[in-house]
Each structure stands twice: as C-alpha cells, then as structure tokens.
Design a protein around this motif. Structure first.
Motif, short mmCIF file in Angstrom:
data_model
loop_
_atom_site.label_atom_id
_atom_site.label_comp_id
_atom_site.label_asym_id
_atom_site.label_seq_id
_atom_site.Cartn_x
_atom_site.Cartn_y
_atom_site.Cartn_z
N ARG A 112 -15.72 -0.12 139.60
CA ARG A 112 -15.17 -0.07 138.35
C ARG A 112 -14.55 1.32 137.99
O ARG A 112 -14.87 2.25 138.05
CB ARG A 112 -16.52 -0.25 137.24
N SER A 113 -13.14 0.88 137.26
CA SER A 113 -12.49 2.07 136.69
C SER A 113 -12.19 1.83 135.60
O SER A 113 -12.32 1.03 134.80
CB SER A 113 -10.92 2.14 137.65
N HIS A 114 -11.95 3.27 134.61
CA HIS A 114 -11.79 2.99 133.27
C HIS A 114 -10.92 4.30 132.64
O HIS A 114 -10.63 5.17 133.45
CB HIS A 114 -13.29 3.06 132.47
N SER A 131 -11.25 -1.09 130.95
CA SER A 131 -11.96 -0.88 132.33
C SER A 131 -11.69 -2.02 133.10
O SER A 131 -11.19 -3.17 132.78
CB SER A 131 -13.53 -0.90 132.34
#
Length: 504
Positions: A112-114, A131
């Motif tokens: 997960r990137s945000h 995200s």
C-alpha cells in the motif's frame, strides 16, 4: 561553606510518535468494495521520517475477517510556504501480509502506498489522501481516496539495559498499565456460517489484552481506561477466526484487592465462510470481577455479549491473567501523580523515580516447509512476523508474536502466540544463543490447523551490529496440538532493543 543551588533535574527527552487512523473503500475481487480501517503506530526518527507498524481490517462489504499487518514508513513535509503553518504533507508505503479469503489474495503479500494533505485541528490532524492497494499475486488492485486522523504524541524511549534511575520531574506523569493473557469461549446464538448450516459449538479462543489508564478525572466514581484486544480461534471448528478491537472501560475499586470493570469495544472480526460477520464490524460489551492477589498481578473473570452485522452474535465468557505496572509518559504540567494499579482507589502519591525497563521489538521473515493444506498438496509458506519481548532478567523474557503469510498461495493464514525464552546475556558485538517456546492460535489460507491451537519451539542466534540493533537467525518447528500440521522453520529477524520508562 555554602554550596551553590543545583539546577532542578530535567525529564528525559521524549521520542515523538505518530498515531494514525485511516478510513478507505478499496475495490477488490469481481468489482466488490471493501471498507478498510487502518491503524498505525510510527516513531519519528527525524522530523521528516517516521517508521513503525500498521494493521488494516475490513469493516464494510462482504469480506469480514480480512486483516493485513506489516511495516509502514512515511515522509513528512510542512506546507507552510504554500498553504499556511497548520498544513502538512505526507507520503509513505506499507508492506505486509493480509487475507481472509485465499481466492483473491493468493499468497497474501499486501502493498500500500499513500499521499495525503492534512490540517491541524488540535489536538489532531485531519487529512485527505489517495492510496494504492495491491496484492502482489492476487486479483486486487485499487486506487482510491481515504480519510485520516493523526495524533502527535510522545514516549520515553531509552537504553534497553541500564541501571540509571530517572528522577520524576515536571513534564512526566505515570499512568497505570496492564497486559493480560486471555482465554475463553464464545457461545453463538445460531449457526454463524454464511450458508446457515451446522450447529452452534462453542468457539474457543486465546489472545492478548492491553489496557492503559487515562489522565482524566473519575467518572461515576470509576477510573476510565483505554483497551486494545486481539484474539484468535483455538478450537470449536472455527479455524482462522481472528478479532481485533479497541475501546474504553471503567474500573471501580471495591477494596484493596478487588475491582469491578465495565468495557465497551468496537473492532473487526471474521473467518471467511466459517464465521459470517458481514463486512467485519463488531461491537462487544462486558463486565468483570478482578482480583489482585499481589501487587503487579491480576486475575479476572469476564462475561459479555458480541454482535456483528452478519450471522455471528454470541455470549462471551473469558478468564484473564494480567501483569500490571506503571508507564511513564511525557505529559505537560508542573504536578506529578502516580496511581498504584494494585489499589487505584488510594489517594495519589508523589512519584519519586522511574527506571528503564528492557523491551525488544522485531520483524522477521520465516520459511515454513511442507505445510499441510485442507485442499491440495503441502506447500512451503513464507511468513512475515512481528514480535514484542519484555526482558524479566538479563536472560529470561516473555514474548507475544503475530505472523501472516506473504506467499505460498496461503493468503489469509495468520498466527498469534504467547511464550517465553532464554538467551545469553548481552555482549556487544558477540554472537549469543537462545531458545524460546510459545503456544498460540493459527488459521486461514487453506492451511490445515485442526482447530487452530499450535505450539512452536525454536533456537536462535543473535548479534548486535549497532547500539540497540541486532540480527537474529531462527530455526525450529511448529506443530498443531491436535495433530495435522507439522512444519520445519528457518528465518531471519531484525531486532531493536530499547528501554521504556516505567516504575522500578
């Protein structure tokens, strides 16, 4: 001869900590949506960089029982130049394991990137971001907005092994804390299976509960506290059931050794088709009688009710064995009060000193060979683990550990265990060996755990490569108590040893 006045002692330098809560709606298999609740604890290593652990769980949709946890890092930047001093920017990434239905998470590796923009609304920061959630070898890839609430706090973190006594001064406050091993049963009111078939055997569980007193005035004659609880199935035919909840409670002192408590918690739980919790959201309430046989220890009996938005609702009975202590925290103010957890009804007394209590936290990558499957041939399973240790002596320690599959087509397989270990005394730069044994609950991911109760034993080699940081090699065996699963394990761990400022 008159001696000059000495300056008053100063409190240790607090370590900044970021607590974050996120809400998002992810697109998963076949166009379905899953509401995700995220909770993270990150330590600020510099004003710009922070790192720590995070957990995500399903709360809406039809995927109740989904959990993901792992490591998270973030970069922070003030936006004062463009938007004003109360605005902030953040970008970060998470890597871990997750699941609850192996069909769509495959091996379980979750990324997960945000990126977000937030604004100070004291004492919190409210944010809006974007995200990207990906299951590396599954069918879930989703880009979506999310909401966040962050709280900047601090903790006293120091050397892991130190005889230094820290004087209590302004800016420090001690609060009662409790860590308890729990075991009990849920008695379903009706079959909790998604198809409604089957009976209602009791769900046997084990887990861990943490409680922290709040720096507030008594309410209804009781002392308020915050609670966090995690548990998993250990029998009854509900393999893979897991639960994470948090909430508030009240504690009434009924004499020097007895307490009455009332708690209310909300959280997430489930086990795929075995236990239908709808989207995963749960609420539970209960009351307890707690006996403190000696200072620092407690035994409690709880009774309560659990309700979800699915078919699962149940009566709860559980027993607890707790360790109580005093946790020092940086709290502004010029007065200090310490509440004795064994007798919290007594008047506050002046706190005079605190000491560094040795703790360790580690993350591991472990390889389990030949895990037996409910359907299909045995396969190897890589597991990401997070462990918390509390040293009781220079050699002996107690521990709590959680693990989740990140490969081997076992997405959703998870473990949680409590145990004890022994290790040679610390010698900087030298290898030291140790051993540990633990008992816990496991399930999910098509792994045959035969009820969920398992035991694990392992040998370890640890070497410090920098002050407070060590590498560790692990080798051992995991087997289910009722037979079925028997797997050899090898692994490597990164260990951080540190001290928490607590009552001596």
């Amino acid at each position: 001869m008159l001696l000059p006045d000495l300056p008053p002692p100063e409190a240790p330098t607090p370590t900044p900590v970021v607590l974050s809560l996120t809400l998002e709606n992810a697109l998963v298999e076949d166009g379905a949506h899953m509401g995700l609740l995220g909770l993270s604890y990150r330590r600020r290593f510099t004003p710009e960089w922070s790192g720590g652990v995070a957990v995500y769980s399903a709360t809406t949709g039809t995927h109740g029982g989904f959990f993901g946890f792992g490591l998270q890092g973030a970069w922070h930047a003030p936006l004062e130049r463009w938007l004003g001093p109360e605005w902030h920017g953040e970008a970060g990434a998470f890597a871990g394991g997750g699941g609850g239905n192996p069909g769509w998470v495959a091996g379980g590796l979750m990324l997960r990137s945000h990126a977000e923009v937030s604004r100070d609304v004291k004492p919190f920061r409210l944010g809006l971001g974007i995200s990207r959630v990906v299951f590396k070898d599954g069918r879930a890839r989703s880009t979506h907005p999310y909401l966040s609430v962050q709280w900047d706090t601090a903790s006293f973190i120091g050397p892991a092994f130190s005889d230094t006594v820290v004087p209590a001064v302004a800016g420090m406050r001690a609060l009662p804390q409790e860590l308890a091993a729990i075991g009990g049963v849920y008695q379903p009111r009706k079959s909790p299976r998604r198809d409604g078939t089957g009976g209602t055997p009791a769900l046997q569980f084990g887990g861990l509960a943490w409680r922290q007193g709040l720096a507030t005035s008594p309410w209804l004659g009781a002392q308020p506290y915050a609670s966090l609880m995690t548990l998993g199935a250990m029998g009854g035919g509900y393999d893979g059931y897991a639960e994470l909840s948090g909430g508030l409670g009240l504690r009434w002192q009924m004499g020097p050794q007895w307490q009455l408590r009332a708690e209310g918690l909300i959280g997430s739980a489930g086990a795929g088709a075995t236990v239908d919790t709808g989207g995963g959201l749960l609420a539970k309430t209960g009351a307890a009688a707690v006996w403190t046989p000696s200072p620092g220890w407690s035994m409690g009996a709880y009774a309560g009710l659990l309700k979800t938005r699915g078919l699962f609702s149940a009566r709860e009975l559980r027993l607890e064995l707790g360790w109580q202590g005093i946790d020092w925290q940086p709290v502004p103010g010029d007065r200090l009060a310490m509440t004795d957890t064994a007798s919290p009804s007594r008047a506050p007394q002046t706190a005079v000193a605190a000491a560094w209590s040795p703790w360790a936290v580690s993350t591991s990558w472990k390889h389990y060979s030949g895990t037996v499957r409910e359907v299909g041939p045995p396969q190897h399973v890589p597991v990401l683990g997070l462990k918390l240790e509390r040293a009781l002596t220079p050699n002996w320690r107690v521990l709590a550990e959680a693990g989740t599959a990140v490969g081997g087509m076992a997405g959703g397989y998870a473990t949680g265990q409590l145990g004890a270990g022994w290790m040679q005394a610390r010698q900087p730069g030298a290898w030291r060996w140790g051993a540990e044994a633990s008992l816990g609950a496991a399930g999910g991911g098509n792994v045959d755990v035969n009820g969920g109760l398992f035991a694990q034993a392992q040998l370890q080699l640890r070497r410090e490569f920098a002050p407070g940081w060590s590498w560790q090699l692990d080798a051992g065996q995991l087997r289910t108590v009722r037979g079925g699963l028997k797997s050899q394990m090898v692994g490597v761990s990164l260990v951080s040893e540190f001290g928490r400022l607590q009552a001596p």
